[in-house]
Motif scaffolding. Structure first.
Motif, PDB file in Angstrom:
ATOM      1  N   ASN A 233       0.805  -1.222   0.000  1.00 21.45           N
ATOM      2  CA  ASN A 233       0.000   0.000   0.000  1.00 21.45           C
ATOM      3  C   ASN A 233       0.842   1.277   0.000  1.00 21.45           C
ATOM      4  N   GLU A 234       2.146   1.130  -0.213  1.00 19.63           N
ATOM      5  CA  GLU A 234       2.973   2.338  -0.276  1.00 19.63           C
ATOM      6  C   GLU A 234       2.959   2.895  -1.687  1.00 19.63           C
ATOM      7  N   LYS A 235       3.314   4.166  -1.786  1.00 18.83           N
ATOM      8  CA  LYS A 235       3.335   4.882  -3.063  1.00 18.83           C
ATOM      9  C   LYS A 235       4.068   4.067  -4.136  1.00 18.83           C
ATOM     10  N   TYR A 236       3.535   4.039  -5.316  1.00 20.13           N
ATOM     11  CA  TYR A 236       4.140   3.279  -6.415  1.00 20.13           C
ATOM     12  C   TYR A 236       4.942   4.190  -7.324  1.00 20.13           C
ATOM     13  N   TRP A 237       6.142   3.735  -7.695  1.00 18.31           N
ATOM     14  CA  TRP A 237       6.831   4.391  -8.814  1.00 18.31           C
ATOM     15  C   TRP A 237       7.259   3.296  -9.800  1.00 18.31           C
ATOM     16  N   LEU A 238       7.638   3.718 -10.983  1.00 19.81           N
ATOM     17  CA  LEU A 238       7.784   2.784 -12.103  1.00 19.81           C
ATOM     18  C   LEU A 238       8.861   1.717 -11.952  1.00 19.81           C
ATOM     19  N   ASP A 239       9.768   1.871 -10.973  1.00 16.49           N
ATOM     20  CA  ASP A 239      10.771   0.820 -10.803  1.00 16.49           C
ATOM     21  C   ASP A 239      10.458  -0.088  -9.612  1.00 16.49           C
ATOM     22  N   ASN A 240       9.283   0.066  -9.018  1.00 15.82           N
ATOM     23  CA  ASN A 240       8.922  -0.818  -7.891  1.00 15.82           C
ATOM     24  C   ASN A 240       8.555  -2.207  -8.401  1.00 15.82           C
ATOM     25  N   GLN A 241       8.725  -3.187  -7.515  1.00  8.93           N
ATOM     26  CA  GLN A 241       8.509  -4.565  -7.951  1.00  8.93           C
ATOM     27  C   GLN A 241       7.038  -4.974  -8.002  1.00  8.93           C
ATOM     28  N   THR A 242       6.226  -4.433  -7.091  1.00  8.75           N
ATOM     29  CA  THR A 242       4.837  -4.885  -7.040  1.00  8.75           C
ATOM     30  C   THR A 242       3.897  -3.739  -7.376  1.00  8.75           C
ATOM     31  N   LEU A 243       2.803  -4.056  -8.021  1.00  9.53           N
ATOM     32  CA  LEU A 243       1.829  -3.025  -8.414  1.00  9.53           C
ATOM     33  C   LEU A 243       0.406  -3.533  -8.197  1.00  9.53           C
ATOM     34  N   ILE A 244      -0.393  -2.707  -7.532  1.00  9.44           N
ATOM     35  CA  ILE A 244      -1.836  -2.955  -7.449  1.00  9.44           C
ATOM     36  C   ILE A 244      -2.532  -1.693  -7.931  1.00  9.44           C
ATOM     37  N   ALA A 245      -3.457  -1.858  -8.860  1.00  8.78           N
ATOM     38  CA  ALA A 245      -4.247  -0.722  -9.345  1.00  8.78           C
ATOM     39  C   ALA A 245      -5.713  -1.081  -9.168  1.00  8.78           C
ATOM     40  N   THR A 246      -6.459  -0.234  -8.502  1.00  3.64           N
ATOM     41  CA  THR A 246      -7.885  -0.521  -8.287  1.00  3.64           C
ATOM     42  C   THR A 246      -8.736   0.734  -8.415  1.00  3.64           C
ATOM     43  N   ASN A 247     -10.025   0.537  -8.217  1.00  5.16           N
ATOM     44  CA  ASN A 247     -10.972   1.661  -8.201  1.00  5.16           C
ATOM     45  C   ASN A 247     -10.853   2.469  -6.898  1.00  5.16           C
ATOM     46  N   GLY A 248      -9.946   2.075  -6.017  1.00  2.00           N
ATOM     47  CA  GLY A 248      -9.754   2.792  -4.746  1.00  2.00           C
ATOM     48  C   GLY A 248     -10.573   2.160  -3.629  1.00  2.00           C
ATOM     49  N   LYS A 249     -11.793   1.733  -3.963  1.00  2.79           N
ATOM     50  CA  LYS A 249     -12.713   1.256  -2.909  1.00  2.79           C
ATOM     51  C   LYS A 249     -12.355  -0.136  -2.410  1.00  2.79           C
ATOM     52  N   ILE A 250     -11.760  -0.960  -3.260  1.00  2.00           N
ATOM     53  CA  ILE A 250     -11.372  -2.315  -2.819  1.00  2.00           C
ATOM     54  C   ILE A 250      -9.870  -2.387  -2.548  1.00  2.00           C
ATOM     55  N   HIS A 251      -9.214  -1.231  -2.573  1.00  2.00           N
ATOM     56  CA  HIS A 251      -7.751  -1.229  -2.546  1.00  2.00           C
ATOM     57  C   HIS A 251      -7.161  -1.853  -1.274  1.00  2.00           C
ATOM     58  N   ASN A 252      -7.618  -1.379  -0.136  1.00  2.00           N
ATOM     59  CA  ASN A 252      -7.057  -1.903   1.122  1.00  2.00           C
ATOM     60  C   ASN A 252      -7.326  -3.393   1.258  1.00  2.00           C
ATOM     61  N   GLN A 253      -8.514  -3.806   0.800  1.00  2.00           N
ATOM     62  CA  GLN A 253      -8.864  -5.232   0.921  1.00  2.00           C
ATOM     63  C   GLN A 253      -7.905  -6.104   0.101  1.00  2.00           C
ATOM     64  N   ILE A 254      -7.609  -5.706  -1.105  1.00  2.00           N
ATOM     65  CA  ILE A 254      -6.730  -6.560  -1.938  1.00  2.00           C
ATOM     66  C   ILE A 254      -5.281  -6.483  -1.431  1.00  2.00           C
ATOM     67  N   CYS A 255      -4.866  -5.306  -0.965  1.00  2.00           N
ATOM     68  CA  CYS A 255      -3.517  -5.198  -0.379  1.00  2.00           C
ATOM     69  C   CYS A 255      -3.394  -6.169   0.787  1.00  2.00           C
ATOM     70  N   ASN A 256      -4.410  -6.200   1.628  1.00  2.00           N
ATOM     71  CA  ASN A 256      -4.363  -7.083   2.804  1.00  2.00           C
ATOM     72  C   ASN A 256      -4.230  -8.540   2.407  1.00  2.00           C
ATOM     73  N   VAL A 257      -4.949  -8.957   1.379  1.00  2.00           N
ATOM     74  CA  VAL A 257      -4.879 -10.364   0.957  1.00  2.00           C
ATOM     75  C   VAL A 257      -3.474 -10.677   0.430  1.00  2.00           C
ATOM     76  N   LEU A 258      -2.935  -9.807  -0.417  1.00  2.00           N
ATOM     77  CA  LEU A 258      -1.629 -10.104  -1.020  1.00  2.00           C
ATOM     78  C   LEU A 258      -0.512 -10.036   0.017  1.00  2.00           C
ATOM     79  N   ILE A 259      -0.599  -9.085   0.918  1.00  2.00           N
ATOM     80  CA  ILE A 259       0.422  -8.953   1.955  1.00  2.00           C
ATOM     81  C   ILE A 259       0.396 -10.146   2.901  1.00  2.00           C
ATOM     82  N   LYS A 260      -0.807 -10.680   3.135  1.00  2.00           N
ATOM     83  CA  LYS A 260      -0.919 -11.846   4.015  1.00  2.00           C
ATOM     84  C   LYS A 260      -0.168 -13.050   3.465  1.00  2.00           C
ATOM     85  N   CYS A 261       0.043 -13.087   2.129  1.00  2.00           N
ATOM     86  CA  CYS A 261       0.835 -14.218   1.605  1.00  2.00           C
ATOM     87  C   CYS A 261       2.316 -13.941   1.815  1.00  2.00           C
ATOM     88  N   GLY A 262       2.638 -12.876   2.507  1.00  2.00           N
ATOM     89  CA  GLY A 262       4.034 -12.628   2.865  1.00  2.00           C
ATOM     90  C   GLY A 262       4.866 -12.063   1.730  1.00  2.00           C
TER      91      GLY A 262
END
Ligand code: IPD
Ligand code: CA
Ligand code: CA
Length: 272
Positions: A233-262
């Motif tokens: 959920n940190e700010k994204y720039w073009l050389d970062n390894q991971t990217l999540i793009a959403t409508n904003g409303k489901i953003h925290n939910q998907i971050c939580n799921v992916l982060i939970k996989c470590g």
């Protein structure tokens, strides 16, 4: 309506798209790049040449980072840099699957100034310019309104070395589909982002993308009201390894799921 930079990106994408459309479904040369199933065709190269030539004719002092020819032009860091994927979805193109795009963005000092993603077969042109919103064929677009991850419609992609499960990307995928969420894999990250921007998808995630895959799509999502971050959920720039793009409303939910996989934290870009 748009500034000279954006108009140049549009003009270049349309010219390149015309070449890709002419080549689509014909027989052409296909080469292997480094990595399994990582292809390049003569049309990737032809598309890239016409884009760079076209931009140079308008902006001779700008620099370029383009997938097939790398860095070129002005090495002055303060100059505008064009970030170009001449054919995003090469594997689809090589197999005559009509899902691919041209992606062009202009970037300066860690800011994306404009971005264009063009799907030549459907003649769909996505445009965003900083501060003006996003458009699909001249009509303003907005991200979707879905608020629940479990009823969302998502898209993802995998790097060419997916077989070694870099950053646990297979586990990310499993953690999402195990929830029964419909997920698509189109094969063009630029289109994935553009489709989040216009609300066709509620969200997109992928690792190890290159700046040329996403620079245009990122501003198109942001200007359409969406959010783009890293998995943590940190700010994204073009050389970062991971990217999540959403409508904003489901953003925290998907971050939580992916982060939970470590995954998604403390991974260096070179740790593939
Ligand atoms: C690829 C596509 C694909 C994504 C890969 C990219 P290319 O770009 O965007 O959707 O999953 O990670 O490399 O090779 O077709 O330009
Ligand atoms: Ca690409
Ligand atoms: Ca490409």
């Amino acid at each position: 309506m748009f500034n000279q930079l954006t108009n140049c990106a549009v003009d270049s994408a349309l010219k390149a798209g015309k070449i890709l459309k002419e080549g689509f479904g014909t027989s052409f040369e296909i080469f292997n790049k480094i990595g399994k199933n990582n292809l390049v065709t003569e049309y990737d190269k032809r598309s890239e040449s016409i884009i760079i030539e076209n931009i140079k004719s308008v902006f001779p002092d700008h620099s370029f980072v383009a997938e097939e020819s790398g860095n070129s032009g002005n090495i002055d860091n303060d100059s505008i840099k064009w970030v170009i994927d001449p054919l995003d979805g090469t594997v689809n193109f090589a197999h005559s699957l009509p899902i691919f795009s041209v992606s062009i963005a202009a970037v300066k000092n860690k800011e994306i100034l404009c971005g264009v993603v063009y799907h030549p077969i459907l003649d769909e042109l996505f445009i965003a310019e900083k501060g003006t919103g996003s458009f699909l064929n001249d009509k303003p677009i907005k991200v979707s309104k879905s608020t629940e991850l479990d009823s969302a419609f998502l898209v993802t992609g995998f790097p060419y070395n997916v077989n070694s499960n870099p950053c646990g990307c297979i586990d990310h995928f499993v953690s999402i589909i195990q929830r029964g969420i419909p997920v698509r894999r189109l094969g063009s990250a630029a289109l994935d982002l553009a489709y989040v921007a216009c609300g066709r998808f509620d969200g997109f995630w992928e690792i190890n993308l290159h700046s040329w895959d996403v620079a245009a799509g990122v501003i198109i999502v942001q200007e359409a009201g969406g959010i783009v971050t890293q998995y943590n959920n940190e700010k994204y720039w073009l050389d970062n390894q991971t990217l999540i793009a959403t409508n904003g409303k489901i953003h925290n939910q998907i971050c939580n799921v992916l982060i939970k996989c470590g995954c998604g934290i403390n991974f260096g870009r070179n740790q593939k």
